[in-house]
Design an enzyme around this catalytic site. Structure first.
Site, PDB file in Angstrom:
ATOM      1  CE  LYS A 138      -0.017  -2.434   5.194  1.00 36.89           C
ATOM      2  NZ  LYS A 138       0.565  -3.745   5.529  1.00 36.89           N
ATOM      3  CB  CYS A 182       4.317  -0.205  -0.450  1.00 34.92           C
ATOM      4  SG  CYS A 182       3.253  -0.980   0.802  1.00 34.92           S
ATOM      5  CB  THR A 207       4.769   3.418   3.536  1.00 31.67           C
ATOM      6  OG1 THR A 207       6.160   3.218   3.820  1.00 31.67           O
ATOM      7  CG2 THR A 207       4.098   2.095   3.234  1.00 31.67           C
ATOM      8  NE  ARG A 247       6.110  -3.069   8.710  1.00 28.43           N
ATOM      9  CZ  ARG A 247       4.910  -3.631   8.846  1.00 28.43           C
ATOM     10  NH1 ARG A 247       4.514  -4.078  10.031  1.00 28.43           N
ATOM     11  NH2 ARG A 247       4.087  -3.744   7.828  1.00 28.43           N
TER      12      ARG A 247
END
Length: 239
Positions: free
Chosen positions: A167, A197, A127, A51
């Site tokens: 991540k 986030c 983010t 995104r």
């Protein structure tokens, strides 16, 4: 007998954040047995493009895949939808228009909870995409809440934690710079830190970050339980 609604989760952004939302729905549902829990459908669609890259770097548009997941979940019987990704809420309107069932808005839910808790100034960890599109600033302002963002170097540290820590699944990641960022936001006047986030609530557990936090994943889970005619446990469970 209560007519519970079926929840659909547009997942894959990322997979751990998707699992975290599902877990928080289960932990926060007041249910004495399996049958009293809510039915939850999950599409862990990891093909949804990044995104932030789409918003800031002319990356591939995530909307087609997000809408595809939304329609699939609706066809499977979902009566309300959740998006466990803060940045993806920049595209919330398009997703909502693609289906005939409500798509709960994580940022609005979080701002309302913050206001109800008497918080008038928040620090935002999120983010680059979420920060630069002003998602939280706009919604929080509607609730009379001031939003403080990290400084440039601090924001780079937050992004590194999200992408190269959580991540990447790195348990050994050094999050001390992000803890310093949190401390600085509190020194600047933030009464609480929004974990804006969905990887960041995981980072709190993985790396032992400390502060008064507002967890949007938790608040979305609890809002979804209520919207699905379930009953929330009295004390939020963030385990």
């Amino acid at each position: 007998m209560v007519n519970h609604k079926t929840i659909g989760i547009i997942g894959g952004m990322g997979p751990l954040a998707t699992a975290d939302l599902f877990r928080k729905i289960v932990l926060n549902t007041d249910a004495p047995n399996d049958q009293e829990h809510l039915r939850v459908l999950i599409d862990n669609n990891t093909t949804i493009p990044d995104r932030t890259s789409a918003l800031l770097n002319d990356g591939e548009d995530p909307v087609p895949q997000m809408c595809k997941s939304a329609r699939l979940l609706e066809q499977m019987g979902a009566e309300l939808l959740l998006i466990p990704c803060n940045t993806a809420h920049c595209f919330h309107k398009a997703v909502q228009q693609s289906v005939g069932v409500p798509v709960l808005h994580m940022i609005q839910v979080t701002a309302k909870v913050s206001k109800d808790q008497g918080i008038d100034t928040v620090g935002l960890l999120a983010t680059d995409g979420t920060v630069q599109c002003g998602l939280y600033e706009q919604v929080c302002a509607d609730y009379g809440i001031t939003t403080l963002c990290p400084e440039e170097a601090e924001q780079k540290a937050v992004m590194d934690l999200i992408y190269n820590g959580v991540k990447a699944g790195r348990a050994d990641y050094d999050a001390s710079t992000v803890q310093d960022t949190i401390n600085h936001l509190l020194q600047r006047g933030a009464k609480a830190i929004i974990l804006g986030c969905t990887e960041l609530p995981l980072a709190v557990t993985m790396y032992g970050l400390k502060a008064p936090f507002v967890d949007p994943t938790l608040e979305l889970a609890r809002a979804a339980i209520v919207a699905a005619n379930g009953i929330c446990v009295k004390e939020p469970s963030i385990a």
